[in-house]
Design a protein around this motif. Structure first.
Motif, PDB file in Angstrom:
ATOM      1  N   THR A  13       0.815  -1.210   0.000  1.00 57.85           N
ATOM      2  CA  THR A  13       0.000   0.000   0.000  1.00 57.85           C
ATOM      3  C   THR A  13       0.851   1.263   0.000  1.00 57.85           C
ATOM      4  O   THR A  13       0.375   2.333  -0.366  1.00 57.85           O
ATOM      5  CB  THR A  13      -0.944   0.030   1.220  1.00 57.85           C
ATOM      6  OG1 THR A  13      -0.160  -0.061   2.413  1.00 57.85           O
ATOM      7  CG2 THR A  13      -1.938  -1.125   1.168  1.00 57.85           C
ATOM      8  N   SER A  14       2.118   1.148   0.406  1.00 59.66           N
ATOM      9  CA  SER A  14       3.047   2.283   0.367  1.00 59.66           C
ATOM     10  C   SER A  14       4.472   1.759   0.292  1.00 59.66           C
ATOM     11  O   SER A  14       4.725   0.572   0.529  1.00 59.66           O
ATOM     12  CB  SER A  14       2.864   3.181   1.594  1.00 59.66           C
ATOM     13  OG  SER A  14       3.205   2.465   2.760  1.00 59.66           O
ATOM     14  N   ILE A  20      -2.198  -0.099  -4.004  1.00 61.96           N
ATOM     15  CA  ILE A  20      -1.808   1.298  -3.870  1.00 61.96           C
ATOM     16  C   ILE A  20      -2.979   2.189  -4.291  1.00 61.96           C
ATOM     17  O   ILE A  20      -3.576   1.985  -5.341  1.00 61.96           O
ATOM     18  CB  ILE A  20      -0.558   1.583  -4.722  1.00 61.96           C
ATOM     19  CG1 ILE A  20       0.603   0.748  -4.176  1.00 61.96           C
ATOM     20  CG2 ILE A  20      -0.218   3.057  -4.756  1.00 61.96           C
ATOM     21  CD1 ILE A  20       1.832   0.741  -5.041  1.00 61.96           C
ATOM     22  N   SER A  34      -2.722   5.774  -4.133  1.00 58.98           N
ATOM     23  CA  SER A  34      -2.225   7.040  -4.684  1.00 58.98           C
ATOM     24  C   SER A  34      -0.756   6.874  -5.050  1.00 58.98           C
ATOM     25  O   SER A  34      -0.075   5.989  -4.541  1.00 58.98           O
ATOM     26  CB  SER A  34      -2.408   8.194  -3.694  1.00 58.98           C
ATOM     27  OG  SER A  34      -1.601   8.007  -2.567  1.00 58.98           O
ATOM     28  N   PRO A  56       2.996   7.208  -4.868  1.00 60.86           N
ATOM     29  CA  PRO A  56       3.834   7.444  -3.683  1.00 60.86           C
ATOM     30  C   PRO A  56       4.422   8.860  -3.651  1.00 60.86           C
ATOM     31  O   PRO A  56       4.758   9.431  -4.692  1.00 60.86           O
ATOM     32  CB  PRO A  56       4.947   6.397  -3.821  1.00 60.86           C
ATOM     33  CG  PRO A  56       4.351   5.319  -4.659  1.00 60.86           C
ATOM     34  CD  PRO A  56       3.411   6.019  -5.607  1.00 60.86           C
ATOM     35  N   ASN A  57       4.542   9.404  -2.449  1.00 59.09           N
ATOM     36  CA  ASN A  57       5.054  10.760  -2.241  1.00 59.09           C
ATOM     37  C   ASN A  57       6.546  10.897  -2.463  1.00 59.09           C
ATOM     38  O   ASN A  57       7.024  11.912  -2.906  1.00 59.09           O
ATOM     39  CB  ASN A  57       4.767  11.222  -0.805  1.00 59.09           C
ATOM     40  CG  ASN A  57       3.346  11.650  -0.637  1.00 59.09           C
ATOM     41  OD1 ASN A  57       2.734  12.184  -1.544  1.00 59.09           O
ATOM     42  ND2 ASN A  57       2.813  11.402   0.541  1.00 59.09           N
ATOM     43  N   ASN A  58       7.277   9.887  -2.117  1.00 56.92           N
ATOM     44  CA  ASN A  58       8.729  10.003  -2.009  1.00 56.92           C
ATOM     45  C   ASN A  58       9.480   9.435  -3.211  1.00 56.92           C
ATOM     46  O   ASN A  58      10.552   8.882  -3.054  1.00 56.92           O
ATOM     47  CB  ASN A  58       9.181   9.283  -0.738  1.00 56.92           C
ATOM     48  CG  ASN A  58       8.793   7.807  -0.767  1.00 56.92           C
ATOM     49  OD1 ASN A  58       7.882   7.409  -1.482  1.00 56.92           O
ATOM     50  ND2 ASN A  58       9.472   7.004   0.007  1.00 56.92           N
TER      51      ASN A  58
END
Length: 142
Positions: A15-16, A33, A35, A37-39
């Motif tokens: 999921t992340s 997942i 969204s 991923p931010n990083n």
């Protein structure tokens, strides 16, 4: 590890994720997942997120990204500017309703097969041509 260039974590229940800094290719297909991923590292050139549960693209993508695969998700909207280096955008079998009018000049391939009722903005796209690979090619205004 910093020398890892390609990472394939497909077919898990992820999921992340935390990504290594120098990663160039990331495969996260067939996960859970919701969204992007931010990083994601700025070194990333290819991102594969097919067959997840992503509903929209609202996060900024890495500046060097050339190819992104988001087929078979639940995407309705692309809400931000895509990277100027993007060459391929794959959005087959989503729920896209409106395509943005700000595609980067670098974009050569837009694949939107299997989306219904898409509204096109005439600002950047003059014609979409269907080809044998179930993709569309862009013809732009000069």
């Amino acid at each position: 590890p910093n020398n890892l260039l390609k990472l394939d974590l497909g077919y898990n229940k992820i999921t992340s994720i935390l990504c290594p800094n120098n990663l160039q290719e990331l495969y996260l297909d067939h996960n859970s997942i919701t969204s992007i991923p931010n990083n994601l590292p700025n070194s990333l050139l290819k991102l594969v997120l097919n067959d997840n549960k992503i509903k929209w693209i609202i996060k900024k993508l890495p500046n060097k990204l050339q190819k992104i695969y988001l087929n078979n998700n639940e995407i309705k909207y692309l809400i931000y500017d895509l990277p100027n280096t993007l060459q391929e955008l794959h959005l087959d079998n989503n729920r896209i309703e409106v395509l943005p009018n700000n595609f980067p000049a670098s974009l050569k391939k837009l694949s939107i097969f299997g989306n219904r009722n898409i509204q096109f903005s005439p600002n950047n796209i003059i014609e979409m041509k269907y080809n044998r690979e179930d993709n569309y090619t862009l013809s732009r205004r000069k």
